[in-house]
Design an enzyme around this catalytic site. Structure first.
Site, short mmCIF file in Angstrom:
data_model
loop_
_atom_site.label_atom_id
_atom_site.label_comp_id
_atom_site.label_asym_id
_atom_site.label_seq_id
_atom_site.Cartn_x
_atom_site.Cartn_y
_atom_site.Cartn_z
N GLY A 43 8.81 -1.49 3.55
CA GLY A 43 8.16 -1.42 4.85
C GLY A 43 8.70 -0.32 5.74
N LYS A 101 0.80 -1.22 0.00
CA LYS A 101 0.00 0.00 0.00
C LYS A 101 0.84 1.27 0.00
CE LYS A 101 -0.66 -0.21 5.04
NZ LYS A 101 -1.67 -0.36 6.12
N HIS A 130 44.46 -8.53 16.03
CA HIS A 130 44.88 -7.49 16.98
C HIS A 130 45.51 -6.33 16.20
CE1 HIS A 130 46.50 -5.57 20.56
NE2 HIS A 130 47.65 -5.44 19.90
N ALA A 163 13.78 -6.42 11.86
CA ALA A 163 13.80 -6.66 10.42
C ALA A 163 14.55 -7.94 10.06
CB ALA A 163 14.43 -5.47 9.69
N LYS A 203 19.36 5.08 11.05
CA LYS A 203 20.80 4.80 11.06
C LYS A 203 21.55 5.82 10.21
CE LYS A 203 19.37 1.44 13.40
NZ LYS A 203 18.03 1.66 13.96
N GLY A 212 11.78 5.18 26.51
CA GLY A 212 13.21 4.94 26.44
C GLY A 212 13.57 3.59 25.85
N GLU A 239 11.03 8.34 30.77
CA GLU A 239 10.93 6.89 30.86
C GLU A 239 10.16 6.51 32.12
OE1 GLU A 239 10.70 3.14 30.86
OE2 GLU A 239 11.57 4.10 29.06
N GLY A 282 6.51 2.04 21.71
CA GLY A 282 6.41 0.69 21.16
C GLY A 282 5.54 0.62 19.92
#
Length: 468
Positions: free
Chosen positions: A43, A38, A440, A313, A54, A180, A202, A265
């Site tokens: 998504g 739609k 390293h 995802a 990001k 939070g 929070e 949420g």
């Protein structure tokens, strides 16, 4: 409504991470596939979630580096200013490139894509744009939507979800964030770097409350050090209006803002169920599925956020793949989501896979071992000037099974892939410490050190008594 007269092997409703992967995988297995979307394919993840946030956080990382450049002998004489329209335009460029790539993939695999809102009319038919399409199997990938804040004033014009805040072309002078969790913390980190004064509300005693307690504490400290004000144990009672500006009213204070982000949420978007909304079984407001991703209706599967198993995802990718294979082959492949990593892309980054310490202590009363290694003792972290954070490894005491790995710092979102893979292959903490050699200097050495510490033999930490 008119019926197209064509029959597809698989119909997919929703072109997000679960949907487009399911469609392509079914096509790879020689299926005749149709996908309904739609909005834009990709998504929430590609359009209004993972990728745009990001992109903003990478921009914030550049700002942090510039602000600290003098420490490394780089003198920046010009003042730092964020051009928010340009920031937003770059974000949109990234989004369009990725969504365009998905469209190309669907087309090259022969998937028929229909633009419009689709819903079930029965177990074998999908309605979209006044046409009815027939399919042998249907995969529901309707995704999720932001939860609504149910307090007076929540409909204020300057109160928004993550969808709205990602469209801003002006940096708010004072941004209030309610919640939070991942979305709240990441956008707090980004907009604080952009120049907003950020207050995060929070209701619990820590941010990222579903994560390991030590990690939550470290993340809260990091956001505070970066300038985010965090109000813990604060319950929002209303959003008042003062001269057109939103004011967050809690039981403790009134916080006047320019914009307010609600990030409490997400919940499953069940609109695609259509005529089967009373027939397909739900659990806690989400479509109930078994491990093959099949719903209570044999011909209908459900993947991604709509089933709520793991609302990430990368979990949706795997669920979509599994559902498609089961639709096309009936092999009954099961989707194992025990070792799905979770990541937070704040500065510093954080990630985990498996159990928290609290969960491990409850599930393994016979005993666990815990190893820790702080990034401040890691050579790559010191060289990079990124010394915040730690790696924590939780292992079962008797056999050394790795139960959980938690990371703050470095490139945690990349580093977590190793422990996730080791845990999926049932590699023990003994094998991880004794047989795997890390480059390293590298951030990932911290994981090896934490594994060794869980066994009480970390070379680059002083003996336990000397750490006090």
């Amino acid at each position: 409504m008119t019926t197209t007269g064509e029959t597809y092997d698989v119909a997919v409703i929703g072109g997000g991470p679960a949907g487009y992967v399911a469609a392509i995988r079914a096509a790879q297995l020689s299926g005749r596939v149709i996908l309904f979307e739609k909005d834009r394919v990709g998504g929430v993840c590609l359009n209004r979630g993972c990728i745009p946030t990001k992109t903003y956080l990478k921009t914030a990382e550049y700002i942090h580096h510039i602000q600290r450049a003098a420490e490394r002998g780089i003198l920046v004489s010009a003042g730092l200013r964020v051009d928010m329209p340009a920031v937003a335009a770059y974000k949109e460029q990234v989004v369009r490139k990725l969504t365009g790539g998905v469209q190309t993939l669907l087309k090259s695999n022969g998937v028929c894509v229909v633009s419009g809102e689709a819903f079930l009319t029965d177990p074998f038919h999908v309605s979209c744009n006044a046409k009815v399409y027939t399919a042998k199997k249907i995969i529901l990938c309707g995704g999720s939507q932001a939860k609504t804040l149910l307090v007076p004033g929540a409909d204020h014009k300057d109160v928004m979800t993550s969808d709205g805040i990602l469209e801003l072309i002006k940096v708010p002078e004072h941004l209030g964030i309610i919640g939070g969790g991942i979305i709240g913390c990441e956008l707090a980190s980004a907009f604080c770097a952009f120049g907003s004064r950020v207050t995060l509300i929070e209701r619990k005693d820590r941010i990222m409350s579903a994560w390991d307690r030590e990690v939550s504490k470290e993340l809260g400290k990091g956001l505070s050090q970066d300038g985010v004000r965090i109000c813990y144990d604060s319950h929002v009672e209303e959003i008042a209006d003062e001269n057109g500006r939103p004011v967050i009213v809690t039981g403790k204070e009134r916080i006047a803002c320019d914009k307010v982000l609600v990030s409490i949420g997400r919940e499953a978007d069940l609109s695609c169920l259509g005529a089967l909304s009373g027939q397909i079984r739900l659990a806690n407001g989400r479509v109930a599925v078994d491990d093959t991703m099949r719903t209570s209706v044999d011909s209908v599967y459900a993947c991604g956020d709509i089933n709520g198993r793991v609302m990430l995802a990368h979990a949706a990718f795997k669920m979509g793949e599994v559902a498609a294979e089961n639709c096309m082959t009936e092999k009954g492949r099961r989707c194992d989501l025990r070792y799905v990593p979770s990541c937070l892309y704040t500065s510093p980054e954080s990630a985990f896979v498996g159990l928290t310490q609290e969960q491990a202590e409850k599930q393994y009363p016979q005993g666990i071992n815990i190893g820790r290694f702080r990034m401040a003792a890691n050579g790559r972290s010191l060289a990079s000037g990124e010394c915040r954070g730690f790696v924590k490894v939780i292992a079962e005491k008797k056999y050394g099974q790795i139960l959980g790995v938690h990371m703050v710092g470095g490139t945690a979102s990349e580093m977590i892939a190793e422990p996730a893979a080791l845990m999926a292959m049932e590699v023990t903490v003994h094998e991880a410490a004794e047989q795997i050699i890390h480059a390293h200097p590298s951030y990932s050495e911290a994981f090896a050190e934490a594994c060794a510490d869980a066994l009480g033999r970390c070379i680059h930490l002083p003996p336990e008594p000397a750490r006090k």
